[in-house]
Design an enzyme around this catalytic site. Structure first.
Site, PDB file in Angstrom:
ATOM      1  N   HIS A   1     -16.815  47.318  14.603  1.00  0.00           N
ATOM      2  CA  HIS A   1     -15.768  47.480  15.632  1.00  0.00           C
ATOM      3  C   HIS A   1     -15.954  46.478  16.789  1.00  0.00           C
ATOM      4  O   HIS A   1     -16.604  45.464  16.632  1.00  0.00           O
ATOM      5  CB  HIS A   1     -15.709  48.933  16.106  1.00  0.00           C
TER       6      HIS A   1
ATOM      7  N   GLU B   1     -18.441  54.084  19.574  1.00  0.00           N
ATOM      8  CA  GLU B   1     -19.173  53.534  18.424  1.00  0.00           C
ATOM      9  C   GLU B   1     -19.447  52.042  18.619  1.00  0.00           C
ATOM     10  O   GLU B   1     -20.540  51.561  18.334  1.00  0.00           O
ATOM     11  CB  GLU B   1     -18.375  53.758  17.139  1.00  0.00           C
TER      12      GLU B   1
ATOM     13  N   HIS C   1     -22.754  50.755  11.538  1.00  0.00           N
ATOM     14  CA  HIS C   1     -21.716  51.658  12.043  1.00  0.00           C
ATOM     15  C   HIS C   1     -22.308  53.003  12.447  1.00  0.00           C
ATOM     16  O   HIS C   1     -23.455  53.308  12.140  1.00  0.00           O
ATOM     17  CB  HIS C   1     -20.653  51.896  10.965  1.00  0.00           C
TER      18      HIS C   1
ATOM     19  N   GLU D   1     -24.557  53.695   8.121  1.00  0.00           N
ATOM     20  CA  GLU D   1     -24.021  54.653   9.093  1.00  0.00           C
ATOM     21  C   GLU D   1     -25.240  55.340   9.703  1.00  0.00           C
ATOM     22  O   GLU D   1     -25.877  56.179   9.071  1.00  0.00           O
ATOM     23  CB  GLU D   1     -23.120  55.686   8.414  1.00  0.00           C
TER      24      GLU D   1
HETATM   25 ZN    ZN Z   1     -17.472  52.297  12.174  1.00  0.00          ZN
END
Ligand code: ZN
Length: 516
Positions: A334, A352, A405, A475
């Protein structure tokens, strides 16, 4: 966060067709170059207009017909009829909620869930991310499949070349609601209307302005985001109306030019016009009060424009790497206008995009201290596209690509660490596979972080599947989990995650031999 919605229903009403006839709509077989599934495609299909609630929409991408079924831009269409649309970037999941039903779909996946029940999408016309060349990428979904499953009907008028959806006047027309007898009082729960009653600001430093808004009742929820061109910060307060507050407050301090207020049936909106925004935060400073702290960049004193003697004809070449150097490309998820998932900690939003960059920077430092060469897809609050990120790794002839992420779920108890790779990019590249890279990273992360093992998973993420080298997407944890969001903001936990990711990469690199 979900808000209470209007009832959605069916009505294909005469007026829609009538109105539609009075509009000049042309069906044309138009040739367009579209980008999807990692390639460009010429589209020569029919171009349909979209009429939603008697209004001719002008979506950024018109319906695309595959196998006689139309894909339409999900947000533009279904928000227009009052549904809630969520798109979860990391899992490429689309959720469309109406009052009493919901549909969950995945990009390029034939499996969908209707109110939690698994089903298949008819004719294999699956959701896709599609853009016109150079245009914005839209999430396109099968219009009839979603509409019918959230209780809407869709009319295709092939003569006029229109797709007609209507949700208004539902109760009057369908008769499927309980009849309302005029004489009998209809019980309606009392609604405490809350108002936005105050707006003020103060200059809190060289480059800082605090904007404070007050409501008549406790503020139970709000959402905030940033928009570009022109730069502005938006804070939405559901179910609030303006009452006696000015709609425009000029500030003209530290790059913050004004605050504008507005409301509609569903929310009050606060818009802060700003230039050179560095960052902002929204804090609930009292039950009925929010303070938006806006920090801008110092604008450098004007300097004469540099004299450009010659335009560079090519991109500046990357510094040459010594033969045999294995380049690691790190991708902080992002950035810029895409905050990624949003978590909350003591009423403060945690983004995030901020956590991914902080952790990625730590991975970079660990690897560089160990003598490795690292390249980053972003080093600041920017938003390289999902194509630019893997393209950079391919152009730089990277040995591995790792995207970082933070997860999010509606259930706040969801927690743990998982690492993805794309099955479509799992060949034995340079002596190892993406799956091995993902496993090595996950193993080392769990070793340091002690988090729940959610396993190595496969997903056709836009960034990993386009890489020519082993690629994985980690993640780290759940921003929606109160404990994990707290942990992930601490130096100590970020360092553990980073150490795990870096070691997973280093272990994998031992197996990699790349041609120079
Ligand atoms: Zn993400």
């Amino acid at each position: 966060m979900m808000c209470k919605m209007r009832k959605i229903g069916i009505s294909i009403i005469a007026t829609a067709v009538f109105l539609f006839c009075s509009l000049t709509l042309a069906t044309a077989a138009e040739s367009m170059i579209l980008e999807y599934d990692g390639g460009t495609h010429e589209y020569n299909g029919e171009v349909y207009s979209l009429v939603v609630n008697n209004q001719l929409l002008d979506p950024p991408l018109s319906p695309i017909i595959f196998n006689d079924r139309a894909l339409v831009p999900v947000r533009e269409i279904f928000e227009e009829v009052g549904a809630t649309v969520n798109y979860i970037n990391d899992t490429q999941t689309i959720e469309v909620y109406s009052d009493d039903s919901y549909v969950e779909l995945k990009i390029n996946d034939n499996i969908a869930y209707i109110n939690g029940d698994k089903t298949n999408i008819p004719d294999n016309v699956v959701p896709k991310l599609i853009s016109k060349v150079g245009g914005e990428t839209k999430t396109m979904v099968p219009v009839r499949f979603i509409s019918e499953n959230i209780g809407l009907d869709v009319e295709f008028d092939s003569n006029g070349g229109a797709i007609i959806i209507d949700s208004e006047d539902y109760e009057n027309i369908t008769g499927s609601e309980e009849p309302v007898i005029d004489d009998e009082p209809v019980y309606e729960p009392p609604v405490v209307q809350s108002y936005l009653t105050g707006i003020s600001y103060d200059v809190a430093g060289d480059n800082k302005v605090n904007v404070t808004v007050q409501a008549s009742e406790e503020i139970n929820s709000y959402s905030d985001f940033e928009l570009k061109a022109p730069e502005r910060i938006v804070v939405d307060l559901p179910a609030l109306k303006l009452n006696g507050v000015p709609e425009n407050v000029a500030i003209n301090e530290c790059g913050v030019s004004a605050v504008r207020l507005g409301d509609n049936d569903e929310r009050a909106r606060v818009v802060i016009d700003v230039t050179n925004l560095r960052n902002y935060s929204v804090t609930q400073t009292a039950p009925n009060e929010l303070t938006i702290e806006v920090t801008t960049r110092k604008i450098p004193a004007a300097t004469p424009a540099p004299i450009v003697t010659a335009k560079p004809t090519a991109k500046p070449s990357k510094p040459a790497r010594p033969a045999g150097t294995k380049l690691i490309v790190l991708d902080a998820g992002h950035g810029g206008s895409d905050s990624g998932a949003v978590g909350y900690m003591g009423g403060n939003a945690v983004l995030e995009k901020t956590l991914t960059l902080q952790i990625t920077n730590r991975v970079k430092t660990i690897l560089e201290n160990a003598g490795y060469t690292v390249s980053m897809t972003r080093t600041g609050d920017t938003l390289p596209s999902l194509v630019e990120r893997p393209t950079q790794a391919n152009e730089e002839n990277a040995a591995v690509f790792v995207s970082i992420h933070i997860n999010s779920a509606e259930a706040t108890d969801a927690n743990g660490t998982e690492v993805f790779y794309a099955e479509s990019n799992n060949g034995d590249t340079y002596g190892t596979t993406s799956e091995k890279l993902a496993k090595n990273i996950l193993n080392r992360m769990l070793y340091y972080m002690n988090s729940t093992n959610r396993g190595v998973k496969t997903a056709e993420h836009a960034v990993t599947k386009r890489c020519n080298m082993p690629a994985a997407l980690a993640e780290v944890g759940f921003i929606s989990n109160p404990e994990e969001v707290y942990n992930m903001t601490t130096d100590e936990y970020q360092q553990k995650a980073a150490q795990g990711i870096a070691e997973g990469i280093m272990i994998t690199l031992r197996d990699i031999e790349i041609p120079n």
